[in-house]
Scaffold this active site. Structure first.
Site, PDB file in Angstrom:
ATOM      1  N   ARG A  63       0.834  -1.210   0.000  1.00  0.00           N
ATOM      2  CA  ARG A  63       0.000   0.000   0.000  1.00  0.00           C
ATOM      3  C   ARG A  63       0.867   1.259   0.000  1.00  0.00           C
ATOM      4  O   ARG A  63       0.559   2.239  -0.692  1.00  0.00           O
ATOM      5  CB  ARG A  63      -0.920  -0.019   1.216  1.00  0.00           C
ATOM      6  CG  ARG A  63      -1.941   1.123   1.260  1.00  0.00           C
ATOM      7  CD  ARG A  63      -2.987   0.861   2.332  1.00  0.00           C
ATOM      8  NE  ARG A  63      -4.034   1.879   2.335  1.00  0.00           N
ATOM      9  CZ  ARG A  63      -4.109   2.870   3.211  1.00  0.00           C
ATOM     10  NH1 ARG A  63      -3.190   2.997   4.163  1.00  0.00           N
ATOM     11  NH2 ARG A  63      -5.093   3.740   3.154  1.00  0.00           N
ATOM     12  N   HIS A  67       0.741   4.249  -2.729  1.00  0.00           N
ATOM     13  CA  HIS A  67       0.474   5.627  -2.316  1.00  0.00           C
ATOM     14  C   HIS A  67       1.664   6.545  -2.568  1.00  0.00           C
ATOM     15  O   HIS A  67       1.509   7.767  -2.537  1.00  0.00           O
ATOM     16  CB  HIS A  67       0.048   5.661  -0.847  1.00  0.00           C
ATOM     17  CG  HIS A  67      -1.349   5.183  -0.638  1.00  0.00           C
ATOM     18  ND1 HIS A  67      -2.152   5.637   0.392  1.00  0.00           N
ATOM     19  CD2 HIS A  67      -2.113   4.299  -1.334  1.00  0.00           C
ATOM     20  CE1 HIS A  67      -3.336   5.037   0.317  1.00  0.00           C
ATOM     21  NE2 HIS A  67      -3.326   4.219  -0.723  1.00  0.00           N
ATOM     22  N   ASP A  68       2.813   5.973  -2.819  1.00  0.00           N
ATOM     23  CA  ASP A  68       3.962   6.777  -3.238  1.00  0.00           C
ATOM     24  C   ASP A  68       3.915   6.998  -4.748  1.00  0.00           C
ATOM     25  O   ASP A  68       3.970   8.139  -5.229  1.00  0.00           O
ATOM     26  CB  ASP A  68       5.261   6.064  -2.855  1.00  0.00           C
ATOM     27  CG  ASP A  68       6.499   6.909  -3.141  1.00  0.00           C
ATOM     28  OD1 ASP A  68       6.505   8.091  -2.725  1.00  0.00           O
ATOM     29  OD2 ASP A  68       7.445   6.402  -3.764  1.00  0.00           O
ATOM     30  N   VAL A  71       1.168   9.371  -6.500  1.00  0.00           N
ATOM     31  CA  VAL A  71       1.088  10.789  -6.120  1.00  0.00           C
ATOM     32  C   VAL A  71       2.098  11.583  -6.936  1.00  0.00           C
ATOM     33  O   VAL A  71       1.801  12.047  -8.038  1.00  0.00           O
ATOM     34  CB  VAL A  71       1.276  10.968  -4.604  1.00  0.00           C
ATOM     35  CG1 VAL A  71       1.190  12.441  -4.203  1.00  0.00           C
ATOM     36  CG2 VAL A  71       0.193  10.181  -3.856  1.00  0.00           C
ATOM     37  N   GLY A  73       4.993  10.336  -8.050  1.00  0.00           N
ATOM     38  CA  GLY A  73       5.863   9.429  -8.779  1.00  0.00           C
ATOM     39  C   GLY A  73       6.731   8.608  -7.846  1.00  0.00           C
ATOM     40  O   GLY A  73       6.551   8.609  -6.630  1.00  0.00           O
ATOM     41  N   ASP A  75       9.357   8.324  -5.874  1.00  0.00           N
ATOM     42  CA  ASP A  75      10.380   9.164  -5.264  1.00  0.00           C
ATOM     43  C   ASP A  75      10.478   9.063  -3.746  1.00  0.00           C
ATOM     44  O   ASP A  75      11.215   9.812  -3.120  1.00  0.00           O
ATOM     45  CB  ASP A  75      10.143  10.628  -5.651  1.00  0.00           C
ATOM     46  CG  ASP A  75       8.763  11.137  -5.228  1.00  0.00           C
ATOM     47  OD1 ASP A  75       8.054  10.435  -4.485  1.00  0.00           O
ATOM     48  OD2 ASP A  75       8.392  12.257  -5.646  1.00  0.00           O
ATOM     49  N   SER A  77       8.409   9.975  -1.519  1.00  0.00           N
ATOM     50  CA  SER A  77       7.868  11.137  -0.795  1.00  0.00           C
ATOM     51  C   SER A  77       6.915  10.735   0.318  1.00  0.00           C
ATOM     52  O   SER A  77       6.797  11.433   1.325  1.00  0.00           O
ATOM     53  CB  SER A  77       7.174  12.092  -1.770  1.00  0.00           C
ATOM     54  OG  SER A  77       6.094  11.459  -2.430  1.00  0.00           O
ATOM     55  N   ASN A  95      -3.902   8.421   3.965  1.00  0.00           N
ATOM     56  CA  ASN A  95      -2.796   7.852   4.736  1.00  0.00           C
ATOM     57  C   ASN A  95      -2.938   8.017   6.245  1.00  0.00           C
ATOM     58  O   ASN A  95      -2.404   7.202   7.017  1.00  0.00           O
ATOM     59  CB  ASN A  95      -1.478   8.499   4.310  1.00  0.00           C
ATOM     60  CG  ASN A  95      -1.138   8.235   2.854  1.00  0.00           C
ATOM     61  OD1 ASN A  95      -1.415   7.163   2.330  1.00  0.00           O
ATOM     62  ND2 ASN A  95      -0.542   9.217   2.194  1.00  0.00           N
ATOM     63  N   PRO A 164      -7.113   7.215  -5.541  1.00  0.00           N
ATOM     64  CA  PRO A 164      -8.515   6.799  -5.571  1.00  0.00           C
ATOM     65  C   PRO A 164      -9.004   6.508  -4.156  1.00  0.00           C
ATOM     66  O   PRO A 164      -8.270   5.962  -3.333  1.00  0.00           O
ATOM     67  CB  PRO A 164      -8.489   5.515  -6.410  1.00  0.00           C
ATOM     68  CG  PRO A 164      -7.189   5.552  -7.150  1.00  0.00           C
ATOM     69  CD  PRO A 164      -6.236   6.284  -6.269  1.00  0.00           C
ATOM     70  N   HIS A 194      -5.682  -6.186  -3.330  1.00  0.00           N
ATOM     71  CA  HIS A 194      -6.596  -6.343  -2.196  1.00  0.00           C
ATOM     72  C   HIS A 194      -6.900  -7.800  -1.901  1.00  0.00           C
ATOM     73  O   HIS A 194      -7.771  -8.107  -1.091  1.00  0.00           O
ATOM     74  CB  HIS A 194      -7.878  -5.570  -2.448  1.00  0.00           C
ATOM     75  CG  HIS A 194      -7.723  -4.094  -2.277  1.00  0.00           C
ATOM     76  ND1 HIS A 194      -8.737  -3.183  -2.496  1.00  0.00           N
ATOM     77  CD2 HIS A 194      -6.644  -3.345  -1.889  1.00  0.00           C
ATOM     78  CE1 HIS A 194      -8.296  -1.956  -2.260  1.00  0.00           C
ATOM     79  NE2 HIS A 194      -7.029  -2.035  -1.896  1.00  0.00           N
ATOM     80  N   THR A 195      -6.165  -8.709  -2.536  1.00  0.00           N
ATOM     81  CA  THR A 195      -6.254 -10.111  -2.163  1.00  0.00           C
ATOM     82  C   THR A 195      -5.540 -10.360  -0.832  1.00  0.00           C
ATOM     83  O   THR A 195      -5.663 -11.434  -0.242  1.00  0.00           O
ATOM     84  CB  THR A 195      -5.648 -11.015  -3.257  1.00  0.00           C
ATOM     85  OG1 THR A 195      -5.933 -12.375  -2.945  1.00  0.00           O
ATOM     86  CG2 THR A 195      -4.152 -10.842  -3.367  1.00  0.00           C
ATOM     87  N   ASP A 240      -9.910  -9.477   1.642  1.00  0.00           N
ATOM     88  CA  ASP A 240     -10.267 -10.747   1.006  1.00  0.00           C
ATOM     89  C   ASP A 240     -10.743 -11.682   2.104  1.00  0.00           C
ATOM     90  O   ASP A 240      -9.948 -12.173   2.906  1.00  0.00           O
ATOM     91  CB  ASP A 240      -9.053 -11.326   0.278  1.00  0.00           C
ATOM     92  CG  ASP A 240      -9.321 -12.665  -0.400  1.00  0.00           C
ATOM     93  OD1 ASP A 240     -10.373 -13.283  -0.118  1.00  0.00           O
ATOM     94  OD2 ASP A 240      -8.489 -13.101  -1.202  1.00  0.00           O
TER      95      ASP A 240
END
Length: 321
Positions: A63, A67-68, A71, A73, A75, A77, A95, A164, A194-195, A240
């Site tokens: 995750r 989420h990196d 956003v 790219g 990097d 962040s 987050n 999303p 999400h499995t 799942d």
């Protein structure tokens, strides 16, 4: 004859594509072969220990990777802490109080620094740790291209707008992934992440109480730990229901039975454009694994910092002083 201004306008998209290709071309699975030959074994061993201690950690690191990359790219962040002069992404809505695994990345970074000081970026460590966590739970492997550098800035606003959400519609999912160069097939394959893992009641409450396209027995099961009125926001449930600690294609079977935990999950199988692909992935795990691995490689190439851009952070949580 076209004017100089028109010619420049037409040339800009081509130039941007060439620059992007040039940046990606600098990434290579063998980037640290000479400067940090033990890198991959260090990360693999560290992730094996982390996942053995807590299987959910593989999903948490995965995750963080999403989420990196989605956003600013590739990097690193998302790993930055807030400071008086920098607002990081950890407190962005997607987050805050839910992103986790930072301590695992810190530990891996410390081990890597002990072996190869000031050489390997946090962005690359996160990419390798993600792959190795997936493999630990029985998922596919892929060659991780390396050579990224770390950001010296972050964008909480981009994290809030670009990622999303759990209530996203199919059209929103498709458009947000498309904005990062990922097509609808990539999005549906990547959603298969999400499995594994769990999510908090606050992210699926609306789904289990308000949606109609949900298996009633499944909804009743989840309502047991997620009250409708108030409280229990951080109570966890597996994404799942069948095999939360095994990376497989059961996620897609859940969708076909209206047992997607998040509204955004069930949108992939709701009389829409991705229904046929969901069926394919459910019936052909090898196809899902192949497409997931390919999409992960593709996502790993989103606007990386290379060459002299960014830096090699000594501490993944803060910019070098």
């Amino acid at each position: 004859m076209a004017s100089n201004a028109t010619m420049l306008f037409l040339a800009l998209p081509i130039l941007l594509l060439l620059l992007a290709s040039s940046a990606e071309a600098q990434l290579s699975p063998n980037f640290y072969a000479k400067t940090c030959p033990n890198l991959q074994s260090i990360v693999r061993s560290s992730m094996a220990q982390a996942v053995a201690k807590e299987p959910r950690m593989a999903a948490s690191i995965l995750r963080l990777f999403f989420h990196d990359r989605l956003v600013t790219g590739c990097d690193g962040s998302v790993l930055l802490d807030d400071t008086p002069t920098l607002t990081g992404e950890k407190n962005a809505f997607p987050n805050k109080n839910s992103a986790r695994g930072f301590e695992v990345i810190d530990a891996i970074k410390s081990s890597v620094e002990a072996s190869c000081k000031s050489t390997v970026s946090c962005a690359d460590i996160l990419a390798l740790a993600t792959r190795d966590g997936v493999v630990q739970l029985g998922g596919p492997t892929w060659a991780v291209a390396l050579g990224r550098r770390d950001a010296t800035t972050a964008s909480q606003s981009a994290a809030n707008s670009d990622l999303p959400g759990p209530s996203s519609t199919l059209s929103t999912l498709i458009s947000k992934f498309a904005a990062k160069g990922l097509n609808a097939r990539d999005m549906t394959a990547l959603s298969g992440a999400h499995t594994i893992g769990q999510t908090q009641c606050q992210f699926f409450r609306s789904r289990i109480y308000n949606d109609n396209n949900i298996n009633p027995n499944f909804a009743a099961l989840r309502r047991g730990s997620c009250p409708q009125a108030s409280g229990g926001d951080t109570n966890l449930a597996p994404l799942d229901v069948q095999s939360p600690n095994k990376f497989g294609s059961e996620y897609y079977q859940n969708l076909m039975g209206s047992r997607g935990l998040l509204h955004s999950d069930q949108e992939l199988f709701n009389n829409g454009t991705q229904d046929a692909l969901v069926r394919q992935y459910r019936n052909n795990k090898a196809l899902f694994f192949r497409d997931f691995a390919a999409a992960m490689v593709k996502m790993g190439g989103i606007t990386p910092l290379t060459g002299s851009s960014g830096e090699i952070r000594l501490n993944c949580r803060k910019v070098n002083s």
